[in-house]
Scaffold this motif. Sequence first.
Motif, PDB file in Angstrom:
ATOM      1  N   ALA A  98       0.425  -1.657  -0.027  1.00 26.61           N
ATOM      2  CA  ALA A  98       0.186  -0.064   0.440  1.00 26.61           C
ATOM      3  C   ALA A  98       0.458   1.049  -0.024  1.00 26.61           C
ATOM      4  O   ALA A  98       1.983   1.427   0.118  1.00 26.61           O
ATOM      5  N   TYR A  99      -0.312   2.385  -0.763  1.00 23.65           N
ATOM      6  CA  TYR A  99       1.043   3.507  -0.877  1.00 23.65           C
ATOM      7  C   TYR A  99       0.123   4.911  -0.697  1.00 23.65           C
ATOM      8  O   TYR A  99      -1.081   4.795  -1.072  1.00 23.65           O
ATOM      9  N   GLY A 100       0.170   5.735   0.009  1.00 20.62           N
ATOM     10  CA  GLY A 100      -0.386   7.260   0.245  1.00 20.62           C
ATOM     11  C   GLY A 100       0.311   8.002   0.878  1.00 20.62           C
ATOM     12  O   GLY A 100       1.394   8.292   0.277  1.00 20.62           O
ATOM     13  N   ARG A 101      -0.644   9.455   0.599  1.00 17.79           N
ATOM     14  CA  ARG A 101      -0.163  10.553   1.017  1.00 17.79           C
ATOM     15  C   ARG A 101      -1.520  11.585   1.110  1.00 17.79           C
ATOM     16  O   ARG A 101      -2.498  11.229   0.441  1.00 17.79           O
ATOM     17  N   GLY A 102      -0.983  12.113   2.217  1.00 18.62           N
ATOM     18  CA  GLY A 102      -2.458  12.897   3.065  1.00 18.62           C
ATOM     19  C   GLY A 102      -3.084  12.111   3.535  1.00 18.62           C
ATOM     20  O   GLY A 102      -4.135  12.318   4.275  1.00 18.62           O
ATOM     21  N   MET A 103      -3.181  11.019   3.989  1.00 18.87           N
ATOM     22  CA  MET A 103      -4.084  10.081   4.240  1.00 18.87           C
ATOM     23  C   MET A 103      -3.434   8.935   5.200  1.00 18.87           C
ATOM     24  O   MET A 103      -2.894   7.882   4.713  1.00 18.87           O
ATOM     25  N   SER A 104      -2.704   8.955   6.409  1.00 22.21           N
ATOM     26  CA  SER A 104      -2.054   8.007   7.299  1.00 22.21           C
ATOM     27  C   SER A 104      -2.409   6.993   7.323  1.00 22.21           C
ATOM     28  O   SER A 104      -3.924   6.562   7.365  1.00 22.21           O
ATOM     29  N   ALA A 105      -1.606   6.092   7.485  1.00 25.99           N
ATOM     30  CA  ALA A 105      -1.192   4.937   7.003  1.00 25.99           C
ATOM     31  C   ALA A 105      -1.459   4.154   8.785  1.00 25.99           C
ATOM     32  O   ALA A 105      -2.035   3.232   8.783  1.00 25.99           O
ATOM     33  N   TYR A 106      -1.449   4.994   9.431  1.00 26.18           N
ATOM     34  CA  TYR A 106      -1.766   4.792  10.924  1.00 26.18           C
ATOM     35  C   TYR A 106      -2.875   4.557  11.508  1.00 26.18           C
ATOM     36  O   TYR A 106      -4.171   5.336  11.557  1.00 26.18           O
ATOM     37  N   GLY A 107      -3.996   2.760  11.941  1.00 33.14           N
ATOM     38  CA  GLY A 107      -4.708   3.211  12.030  1.00 33.14           C
ATOM     39  C   GLY A 107      -5.701   2.765  10.230  1.00 33.14           C
ATOM     40  O   GLY A 107      -6.902   2.082  10.434  1.00 33.14           O
ATOM     41  N   LEU A 108      -5.195   2.537   9.647  1.00 29.47           N
ATOM     42  CA  LEU A 108      -6.119   2.300   7.763  1.00 29.47           C
ATOM     43  C   LEU A 108      -5.952   0.227   8.659  1.00 29.47           C
ATOM     44  O   LEU A 108      -5.629  -0.416   9.522  1.00 29.47           O
ATOM     45  N   GLY A 109      -7.473  -0.498   7.659  1.00 32.32           N
ATOM     46  CA  GLY A 109      -7.028  -1.784   7.626  1.00 32.32           C
ATOM     47  C   GLY A 109      -7.284  -1.813   6.526  1.00 32.32           C
ATOM     48  O   GLY A 109      -8.007  -1.644   5.599  1.00 32.32           O
ATOM     49  N   PHE A 110      -7.457  -3.653   6.258  1.00 26.39           N
ATOM     50  CA  PHE A 110      -7.834  -4.148   5.318  1.00 26.39           C
ATOM     51  C   PHE A 110      -8.462  -5.031   4.901  1.00 26.39           C
ATOM     52  O   PHE A 110      -8.367  -5.778   6.161  1.00 26.39           O
ATOM     53  N   SER A 111      -9.232  -5.886   4.462  1.00 19.05           N
ATOM     54  CA  SER A 111     -10.130  -6.668   3.927  1.00 19.05           C
ATOM     55  C   SER A 111     -10.091  -6.628   2.703  1.00 19.05           C
ATOM     56  O   SER A 111     -10.293  -6.535   1.373  1.00 19.05           O
ATOM     57  N   VAL A 112     -10.845  -8.669   2.472  1.00 18.23           N
ATOM     58  CA  VAL A 112     -10.770  -8.532   1.079  1.00 18.23           C
ATOM     59  C   VAL A 112     -12.107  -7.670   0.123  1.00 18.23           C
ATOM     60  O   VAL A 112     -12.903  -7.890   1.220  1.00 18.23           O
ATOM     61  N   ILE A 113     -12.197  -7.695  -0.465  1.00 17.06           N
ATOM     62  CA  ILE A 113     -13.475  -7.495  -1.965  1.00 17.06           C
ATOM     63  C   ILE A 113     -13.927  -7.897  -2.451  1.00 17.06           C
ATOM     64  O   ILE A 113     -14.138  -8.470  -2.522  1.00 17.06           O
ATOM     65  N   VAL A 114     -15.277  -7.682  -1.390  1.00 21.16           N
ATOM     66  CA  VAL A 114     -16.375  -8.699  -1.867  1.00 21.16           C
ATOM     67  C   VAL A 114     -17.089  -8.785  -3.220  1.00 21.16           C
ATOM     68  O   VAL A 114     -16.903  -9.595  -4.199  1.00 21.16           O
ATOM     69  N   ASP A 115     -16.904  -7.617  -3.713  1.00 23.47           N
ATOM     70  CA  ASP A 115     -17.693  -6.973  -4.445  1.00 23.47           C
ATOM     71  C   ASP A 115     -16.534  -6.207  -5.621  1.00 23.47           C
ATOM     72  O   ASP A 115     -16.790  -4.878  -5.313  1.00 23.47           O
ATOM     73  N   ILE A 116     -15.989  -6.629  -6.409  1.00 26.43           N
ATOM     74  CA  ILE A 116     -14.318  -6.043  -6.933  1.00 26.43           C
ATOM     75  C   ILE A 116     -15.253  -4.989  -7.805  1.00 26.43           C
ATOM     76  O   ILE A 116     -14.962  -3.533  -7.751  1.00 26.43           O
ATOM     77  N   ALA A 117     -16.758  -5.034  -8.554  1.00 25.74           N
ATOM     78  CA  ALA A 117     -17.223  -4.347  -9.481  1.00 25.74           C
ATOM     79  C   ALA A 117     -18.062  -2.730  -8.555  1.00 25.74           C
ATOM     80  O   ALA A 117     -18.926  -2.514  -8.908  1.00 25.74           O
ATOM     81  N   SER A 118     -17.560  -3.379  -7.773  1.00 28.79           N
ATOM     82  CA  SER A 118     -18.283  -1.923  -6.451  1.00 28.79           C
ATOM     83  C   SER A 118     -17.632  -0.789  -6.578  1.00 28.79           C
ATOM     84  O   SER A 118     -17.939   0.717  -6.348  1.00 28.79           O
ATOM     85  N   TYR A 119     -16.221  -1.337  -7.241  1.00 33.27           N
ATOM     86  CA  TYR A 119     -15.336   0.267  -7.075  1.00 33.27           C
ATOM     87  C   TYR A 119     -15.365   0.827  -8.890  1.00 33.27           C
ATOM     88  O   TYR A 119     -15.206  -0.220  -9.371  1.00 33.27           O
ATOM     89  N   SER A 120     -15.235   1.791  -8.315  1.00 35.18           N
ATOM     90  CA  SER A 120     -15.893   2.245  -9.618  1.00 35.18           C
ATOM     91  C   SER A 120     -14.612   2.552 -10.464  1.00 35.18           C
ATOM     92  O   SER A 120     -14.174   3.028  -9.926  1.00 35.18           O
TER      93      SER A 120
END
Length: 219
Positions: free
Chosen positions: A197-219
């Motif tokens: 994972a990578y990011g900017r402006g959004m802290s990595a601390y406190g993030l969580g990850f999970s399996v995407i149940v429906d990938i089509a829900s990502y627009s």
Amino acid sequence: METTSRVGADGAPSTVTAEGVPTARRTVDGYLKAPFPWYGLDEAFSGARWLMQVGTAADGTVQHGSTGHGDEPTVRSDAALEKERFAVVVTVAASPVRGSGDGTGVLDATTVSSAAWLAGSGLLSYTWPPQLDHTLRDDWLDQQTETAFALADDLAGAPWSTLSLPVDGVPVEFHYRESEFGWVLAGSAHNGVHIGAYGRGMSAYGLGFSVIVDIASYS
């Protein structure tokens, strides 16, 4: 580093227009062909979610891909970068050394270092120091990409630290580093994939990850 010749460097979001908009627009088709589950931020994240790109082997097998969360980043060198808030999750299929699907060679293993390399190069693809012009950015990007590759090859060394974050509700130890461009992390899930994972402006601390149940829900 045990990667497939820097597995899927072509899958990093590095192809953009002059305005900084990714040219390879996102369709769900490639994601649906993957033989492994995709990961994204868990339900605690309530912002926008969007598809990026998948990376494939020579035989067309999907090996990795990325999903975005928050603001869609652009390649810009102005102060607007400071206002972008995004996190990109990279899912990499965990694979041993194996023969290529077309029988022409051998594919190296994919490891946590593979995920770290893809995440590091992904962050760089959306970075453009303000002191550089268009003609110098390619040279800068090549140099920084080599550095990201070397860093991913030594996850036990500086500047990496460790960060425990939940993956499907179970704490996982990630390798984590920060730079002036943003943050990068990499670790392993429990079902045959590595997560970067990578990011900017959004802290990595406190993030969580999970399996995407429906990938089509990502627009």
